[in-house]
Design an enzyme around this catalytic site. Sequence first.
Site, mmCIF file in Angstrom:
data_model
loop_
_atom_site.group_PDB
_atom_site.id
_atom_site.type_symbol
_atom_site.label_atom_id
_atom_site.label_comp_id
_atom_site.label_asym_id
_atom_site.label_seq_id
_atom_site.Cartn_x
_atom_site.Cartn_y
_atom_site.Cartn_z
ATOM 1 N N LYS A 127 37.753 54.692 36.608
ATOM 2 C CA LYS A 127 38.273 54.025 35.380
ATOM 3 C C LYS A 127 37.075 53.196 34.570
ATOM 4 C CE LYS A 127 40.318 50.150 35.953
ATOM 5 N NZ LYS A 127 41.846 48.650 35.764
ATOM 6 N N ARG A 163 49.325 49.588 38.546
ATOM 7 C CA ARG A 163 48.690 49.089 40.304
ATOM 8 C C ARG A 163 48.054 47.819 40.837
ATOM 9 N NH1 ARG A 163 43.351 46.542 39.290
ATOM 10 N NH2 ARG A 163 41.938 48.448 39.216
ATOM 11 N N HIS A 167 48.855 37.941 30.430
ATOM 12 C CA HIS A 167 49.477 39.458 30.759
ATOM 13 C C HIS A 167 49.912 40.365 31.568
ATOM 14 C CE1 HIS A 167 50.341 43.688 28.859
ATOM 15 N NE2 HIS A 167 49.966 43.737 29.372
ATOM 16 N N GLN A 168 49.231 39.743 32.927
ATOM 17 C CA GLN A 168 50.011 40.790 34.188
ATOM 18 C C GLN A 168 50.309 39.760 34.660
ATOM 19 O OE1 GLN A 168 48.594 43.253 35.619
ATOM 20 N NE2 GLN A 168 46.615 43.145 33.729
ATOM 21 N N MET A 226 45.525 37.938 42.992
ATOM 22 C CA MET A 226 45.056 38.869 42.146
ATOM 23 C C MET A 226 44.917 38.615 41.537
ATOM 24 S SD MET A 226 46.770 40.741 44.268
ATOM 25 C CE MET A 226 46.570 42.165 43.501
ATOM 26 N N GLY A 227 43.902 37.478 41.080
ATOM 27 C CA GLY A 227 43.272 37.026 39.823
ATOM 28 C C GLY A 227 42.011 36.961 39.402
ATOM 29 N N THR A 228 41.066 36.820 41.022
ATOM 30 C CA THR A 228 39.715 37.216 41.381
ATOM 31 C C THR A 228 39.011 38.407 41.531
ATOM 32 O OG1 THR A 228 39.579 34.543 41.544
ATOM 33 C CG2 THR A 228 37.830 35.877 42.308
ATOM 34 N N LYS A 240 34.590 33.875 39.083
ATOM 35 C CA LYS A 240 35.634 33.786 39.770
ATOM 36 C C LYS A 240 36.503 32.679 40.872
ATOM 37 C CE LYS A 240 37.755 36.945 35.959
ATOM 38 N NZ LYS A 240 38.301 38.416 35.613
#
Length: 320
Positions: free
Chosen positions: A66, A109, A136-137, A218-220, A225
């Site tokens: 990806k 995913r 967005h997520q 889930m963000g890092t 971050k």
Amino acid sequence: MLIVPERLIAELVSPADAFAAIEACFAAMARGEAYNFPVVREALGEGRQYGFKSGLDRAGSRLGVKAGGYFPANLARGIINHQSSVFLFDPETGRPLAMVGGNLLTALRTAAASAISIDRLARKDARVLGMVGAGHQAGFQLRAAARVRKFKRVVAWNLHPEMLPKLGAIAAELGLPFEPVSLAELGTHADVIITITSSDKASLMDAHVKPGTHLACMGTDTVGKQEVEPALLARATMFTDEVAQAISIGEAQHAVMAGLISAADIAPLGDVLIGRHPGRTSDTEITVFDGTGVGLQDLAVAGVAVLRAKERGLGITVDV
Ligand code: NAD
């Protein structure tokens, strides 16, 4: 080679498809049948990030990459900030098989990984979902979580409170009461917490979180971050998609750097899926899934998109 454009993904890949594909992917990783190649991520300047996540899944016969990144000026152009495409190759010959729009797939995913962690690690009686983040997520995360537990309500916090009504509208669609709260209130009420922000310092503190909570962080997904206080990870039983990524670019990077935990304290979620790890062992245990996002996840959902497109005669075939 088949091109499956972004506009087709919504009709080709459902959240249920993504859930099944990511479960199979994590299980294949745990069995040693699939592995991710090292992540490449580069800063392009002006806040732009670009990189490559790739891997080989022998079980699923998938090889690919990806390519994508973060382009903060995109919103002003009317397109989302994260842009990506997935390329699949024949693992036997190296010939290109498909190019698949990767934006919705990434959201599906990522939400599937978080939902699998909730399904396997949260208390069965979890009723309140806490959302940290409203970008967005976040909506995809909320929808996927609602598929695996019978939540009665959602409490939410976001650094930019003006973004919360959009998430509230998704909760309303799902029939869930939605309440903006402080982080302390969120931790008091929530049985499951999803953090999905692009924060560079901890918002959610150890003291905010009650025993028995499951967190999907889930963000890092990049060096620097951070969403939660490292002490919380030290108190929790830690799971991740891939340990090497968790300690280098995931939430765990900070706790490892502070010497609070080490790689040996973190189990792949795939180990729970194949029965090698018991998962949660008590109702008071705090469990954390450090979801960093691995290339194999992208290949897994892109594979579903290609399969469905072929079944339905969709997509564009080109010679390369
Ligand atoms: P977005 O730009 O749409 O939203 C960003 C969110 O972070 C918003 O809620 C915003 O209010 C919040 N935020 C921004 N700065 C903050 C700060 N300093 N402190 C606290 N909150 C802050 O982004 P998105 O597409 O929703 O993605 C959210 C995060 O998830 C990003 O970091 C992205 O890279 C990451 N992500 C991870 C995966 C994975 O597999 N783990 C996949 C996709 C995206």
